[in-house]
Design a protein around this motif. Structure first.
Motif, PDB file in Angstrom:
ATOM      1  N   THR A 114       0.827  -1.199   0.000  1.00  0.00           N
ATOM      2  CA  THR A 114       0.000   0.000   0.000  1.00  0.00           C
ATOM      3  C   THR A 114       0.865   1.254   0.000  1.00  0.00           C
ATOM      4  OG1 THR A 114      -1.687  -1.198   1.229  1.00  0.00           O
ATOM      5  CG2 THR A 114      -1.874   1.196   1.191  1.00  0.00           C
ATOM      6  N   LEU A 115       1.949   1.244   0.762  1.00  0.00           N
ATOM      7  CA  LEU A 115       2.873   2.370   0.810  1.00  0.00           C
ATOM      8  C   LEU A 115       3.520   2.590  -0.551  1.00  0.00           C
ATOM      9  CD1 LEU A 115       4.230   4.552   2.472  1.00  0.00           C
ATOM     10  CD2 LEU A 115       5.927   2.882   3.186  1.00  0.00           C
ATOM     11  N   LYS A 116       3.941   1.532  -1.229  1.00  0.00           N
ATOM     12  CA  LYS A 116       4.533   1.636  -2.561  1.00  0.00           C
ATOM     13  C   LYS A 116       3.524   2.199  -3.552  1.00  0.00           C
ATOM     14  CE  LYS A 116       7.971  -2.034  -2.203  1.00  0.00           C
ATOM     15  NZ  LYS A 116       8.388  -3.351  -2.717  1.00  0.00           N
ATOM     16  N   SER A 117       2.297   1.725  -3.479  1.00  0.00           N
ATOM     17  CA  SER A 117       1.245   2.197  -4.388  1.00  0.00           C
ATOM     18  C   SER A 117       0.966   3.681  -4.166  1.00  0.00           C
ATOM     19  CB  SER A 117      -0.037   1.395  -4.191  1.00  0.00           C
ATOM     20  OG  SER A 117       0.168   0.053  -4.545  1.00  0.00           O
ATOM     21  N   ALA A 118       0.918   4.082  -2.906  1.00  0.00           N
ATOM     22  CA  ALA A 118       0.670   5.490  -2.584  1.00  0.00           C
ATOM     23  C   ALA A 118       1.818   6.367  -3.075  1.00  0.00           C
ATOM     24  CB  ALA A 118       0.476   5.660  -1.087  1.00  0.00           C
ATOM     25  N   SER A 119       3.045   5.900  -2.894  1.00  0.00           N
ATOM     26  CA  SER A 119       4.207   6.657  -3.348  1.00  0.00           C
ATOM     27  C   SER A 119       4.190   6.810  -4.864  1.00  0.00           C
ATOM     28  CB  SER A 119       5.501   5.969  -2.921  1.00  0.00           C
ATOM     29  OG  SER A 119       5.611   5.961  -1.527  1.00  0.00           O
ATOM     30  N   LEU A 120       3.872   5.733  -5.558  1.00  0.00           N
ATOM     31  CA  LEU A 120       3.794   5.762  -7.014  1.00  0.00           C
ATOM     32  C   LEU A 120       2.678   6.691  -7.470  1.00  0.00           C
ATOM     33  CD1 LEU A 120       4.974   4.669  -9.619  1.00  0.00           C
ATOM     34  CD2 LEU A 120       3.370   2.769  -9.476  1.00  0.00           C
ATOM     35  N   ALA A 121       1.559   6.670  -6.782  1.00  0.00           N
ATOM     36  CA  ALA A 121       0.429   7.527  -7.127  1.00  0.00           C
ATOM     37  C   ALA A 121       0.787   9.006  -6.985  1.00  0.00           C
ATOM     38  CB  ALA A 121      -0.776   7.187  -6.257  1.00  0.00           C
ATOM     39  N   LEU A 122       1.647   9.347  -6.059  1.00  0.00           N
ATOM     40  CA  LEU A 122       2.098  10.731  -5.883  1.00  0.00           C
ATOM     41  C   LEU A 122       3.208  11.090  -6.860  1.00  0.00           C
ATOM     42  CD1 LEU A 122       2.146  10.959  -1.990  1.00  0.00           C
ATOM     43  CD2 LEU A 122       0.485  11.978  -3.557  1.00  0.00           C
ATOM     44  N   PHE A 123       4.033  10.118  -7.200  1.00  0.00           N
ATOM     45  CA  PHE A 123       5.188  10.365  -8.061  1.00  0.00           C
ATOM     46  C   PHE A 123       4.768  10.640  -9.508  1.00  0.00           C
ATOM     47  CE2 PHE A 123       8.668   8.766 -10.784  1.00  0.00           C
ATOM     48  CZ  PHE A 123       9.662   9.640 -10.382  1.00  0.00           C
ATOM     49  N   ILE A 124       3.820   9.898 -10.023  1.00  0.00           N
ATOM     50  CA  ILE A 124       3.407  10.038 -11.426  1.00  0.00           C
ATOM     51  C   ILE A 124       2.881  11.443 -11.736  1.00  0.00           C
ATOM     52  CG2 ILE A 124       1.760   9.226 -13.168  1.00  0.00           C
ATOM     53  CD1 ILE A 124       2.265   6.388 -12.055  1.00  0.00           C
ATOM     54  N   PRO A 125       1.966  12.017 -10.957  1.00  0.00           N
ATOM     55  CA  PRO A 125       1.523  13.381 -11.264  1.00  0.00           C
ATOM     56  C   PRO A 125       2.659  14.405 -11.181  1.00  0.00           C
ATOM     57  CG  PRO A 125      -0.005  12.331  -9.754  1.00  0.00           C
ATOM     58  CD  PRO A 125       1.180  11.420  -9.891  1.00  0.00           C
ATOM     59  N   LEU A 126       3.591  14.191 -10.260  1.00  0.00           N
ATOM     60  CA  LEU A 126       4.725  15.100 -10.152  1.00  0.00           C
ATOM     61  C   LEU A 126       5.544  15.079 -11.426  1.00  0.00           C
ATOM     62  CD1 LEU A 126       6.571  17.003  -8.504  1.00  0.00           C
ATOM     63  CD2 LEU A 126       7.745  14.967  -7.684  1.00  0.00           C
ATOM     64  N   VAL A 127       5.871  13.918 -11.918  1.00  0.00           N
ATOM     65  CA  VAL A 127       6.658  13.786 -13.152  1.00  0.00           C
ATOM     66  C   VAL A 127       5.908  14.408 -14.320  1.00  0.00           C
ATOM     67  CG1 VAL A 127       7.573  12.113 -14.813  1.00  0.00           C
ATOM     68  CG2 VAL A 127       7.942  11.770 -12.377  1.00  0.00           C
ATOM     69  N   LEU A 128       4.630  14.147 -14.420  1.00  0.00           N
ATOM     70  CA  LEU A 128       3.845  14.698 -15.521  1.00  0.00           C
ATOM     71  C   LEU A 128       3.776  16.220 -15.457  1.00  0.00           C
ATOM     72  CD1 LEU A 128       0.925  12.117 -15.722  1.00  0.00           C
ATOM     73  CD2 LEU A 128       2.854  12.364 -17.284  1.00  0.00           C
ATOM     74  N   SER A 129       3.643  16.782 -14.271  1.00  0.00           N
ATOM     75  CA  SER A 129       3.572  18.238 -14.151  1.00  0.00           C
ATOM     76  C   SER A 129       4.905  18.883 -14.482  1.00  0.00           C
ATOM     77  CB  SER A 129       3.099  18.652 -12.760  1.00  0.00           C
ATOM     78  OG  SER A 129       4.064  18.333 -11.782  1.00  0.00           O
ATOM     79  N   LEU A 130       6.003  18.253 -14.118  1.00  0.00           N
ATOM     80  CA  LEU A 130       7.320  18.787 -14.475  1.00  0.00           C
ATOM     81  C   LEU A 130       7.515  18.743 -15.973  1.00  0.00           C
ATOM     82  CD1 LEU A 130       9.590  17.281 -11.664  1.00  0.00           C
ATOM     83  CD2 LEU A 130       8.802  19.639 -11.909  1.00  0.00           C
ATOM     84  N   GLY A 131       7.076  17.709 -16.606  1.00  0.00           N
ATOM     85  CA  GLY A 131       7.176  17.597 -18.054  1.00  0.00           C
ATOM     86  C   GLY A 131       6.373  18.673 -18.759  1.00  0.00           C
ATOM     87  N   CYS A 132       5.230  19.021 -18.213  1.00  0.00           N
ATOM     88  CA  CYS A 132       4.407  20.069 -18.803  1.00  0.00           C
ATOM     89  C   CYS A 132       5.093  21.421 -18.708  1.00  0.00           C
ATOM     90  CB  CYS A 132       3.055  20.144 -18.103  1.00  0.00           C
ATOM     91  SG  CYS A 132       2.005  18.726 -18.449  1.00  0.00           S
ATOM     92  N   LEU A 133       5.723  21.709 -17.572  1.00  0.00           N
ATOM     93  CA  LEU A 133       6.430  22.972 -17.423  1.00  0.00           C
ATOM     94  C   LEU A 133       7.593  23.073 -18.398  1.00  0.00           C
ATOM     95  CD1 LEU A 133       6.550  23.426 -13.539  1.00  0.00           C
ATOM     96  CD2 LEU A 133       5.185  24.704 -15.186  1.00  0.00           C
ATOM     97  N   ALA A 134       8.352  22.020 -18.515  1.00  0.00           N
ATOM     98  CA  ALA A 134       9.501  22.032 -19.408  1.00  0.00           C
ATOM     99  C   ALA A 134       9.060  22.143 -20.854  1.00  0.00           C
ATOM    100  CB  ALA A 134      10.336  20.772 -19.203  1.00  0.00           C
ATOM    101  N   GLY A 135       7.889  21.628 -21.185  1.00  0.00           N
ATOM    102  CA  GLY A 135       7.410  21.637 -22.545  1.00  0.00           C
ATOM    103  C   GLY A 135       6.833  22.961 -22.992  1.00  0.00           C
ATOM    104  N   GLU A 136       6.617  23.885 -22.090  1.00  0.00           N
ATOM    105  CA  GLU A 136       6.017  25.159 -22.464  1.00  0.00           C
ATOM    106  C   GLU A 136       6.901  25.978 -23.379  1.00  0.00           C
ATOM    107  OE1 GLU A 136       4.523  27.398 -19.175  1.00  0.00           O
ATOM    108  OE2 GLU A 136       3.337  25.732 -18.440  1.00  0.00           O
ATOM    109  N   ILE A 137       8.198  25.938 -23.189  1.00  0.00           N
ATOM    110  CA  ILE A 137       9.118  26.685 -24.037  1.00  0.00           C
ATOM    111  C   ILE A 137       9.489  25.767 -25.198  1.00  0.00           C
ATOM    112  CG2 ILE A 137      11.321  27.876 -24.214  1.00  0.00           C
ATOM    113  CD1 ILE A 137      11.214  28.338 -21.198  1.00  0.00           C
ATOM    114  N   ARG A 138       8.952  26.082 -26.360  1.00  0.00           N
ATOM    115  CA  ARG A 138       9.237  25.261 -27.521  1.00  0.00           C
ATOM    116  C   ARG A 138       9.302  26.133 -28.764  1.00  0.00           C
ATOM    117  NH1 ARG A 138       4.157  25.792 -27.362  1.00  0.00           N
ATOM    118  NH2 ARG A 138       2.609  25.160 -28.870  1.00  0.00           N
ATOM    119  N   LYS A 139      10.031  25.665 -29.740  1.00  0.00           N
ATOM    120  CA  LYS A 139      10.178  26.389 -30.999  1.00  0.00           C
ATOM    121  C   LYS A 139       8.804  26.673 -31.589  1.00  0.00           C
ATOM    122  CE  LYS A 139      12.426  26.167 -35.459  1.00  0.00           C
ATOM    123  NZ  LYS A 139      13.303  25.418 -36.352  1.00  0.00           N
ATOM    124  N   GLY A 140       8.598  27.914 -31.998  1.00  0.00           N
ATOM    125  CA  GLY A 140       7.342  28.328 -32.598  1.00  0.00           C
ATOM    126  C   GLY A 140       6.309  28.851 -31.626  1.00  0.00           C
ATOM    127  N   ALA A 141       6.526  28.653 -30.324  1.00  0.00           N
ATOM    128  CA  ALA A 141       5.568  29.133 -29.326  1.00  0.00           C
ATOM    129  C   ALA A 141       5.601  30.661 -29.245  1.00  0.00           C
ATOM    130  CB  ALA A 141       5.882  28.536 -27.960  1.00  0.00           C
TER     131      ALA A 141
END
Length: 120
Positions: free
Chosen positions: A3-30
């Motif tokens: 349960t602890l591993k599942s909870a940690s994974l559940a918190l980790f995935i949104p964090l990674v996705l949100s960081l990817g979104c921030l990094a993706g904002e600056i892109r050629k043509g934007a």
């Protein structure tokens, strides 16, 4: 334990996705906005020097260099938030090459900016 591993994974995935979104904002043509009073450079070498001085924390040397490039018109500082199109982005150097899109005499000019100058 599972349960602890599942909870940690559940918190980790949104964090990674949100960081990817921030990094993706600056892109050629934007189309993005540049913060007021940011320093705009004619070439990447001048921007790199300015970034080094800023990173080193020597405010006197930074001010001296900035005053020099601004007075020689090798860099500019605009008081308003302006619109640009991203031509290229160098994440490791935290630098963007942009084209001015705000109407006026600087329309179409190209510049080098610290990526932190962009409004995100």
């Amino acid at each position: 334990m599972q349960t602890l591993k599942s909870a940690s994974l559940a918190l980790f995935i949104p964090l990674v996705l949100s960081l990817g979104c921030l990094a993706g904002e600056i892109r050629k043509g934007a189309t993005m906005q540049v913060k007021p009073n940011s320093v705009w450079f004619d070439d990447a070498a001048q921007l790199t020097r300015w970034q080094q001085l800023k990173k080193n924390g020597n405010s006197k040397a930074l001010k001296s260099y900035q005053d020099k490039v601004l007075s020689n018109r090798e860099a500019w500082q605009f008081i308003n938030e302006l619109t640009v199109e991203i031509l290229s982005y160098e994440p490791r150097q935290n630098q963007v090459n942009v084209e001015m899109k705000t109407p006026g005499r600087m329309l179409g000019t190209t510049w080098w900016l610290d990526a932190d100058a962009l409004v995100q």
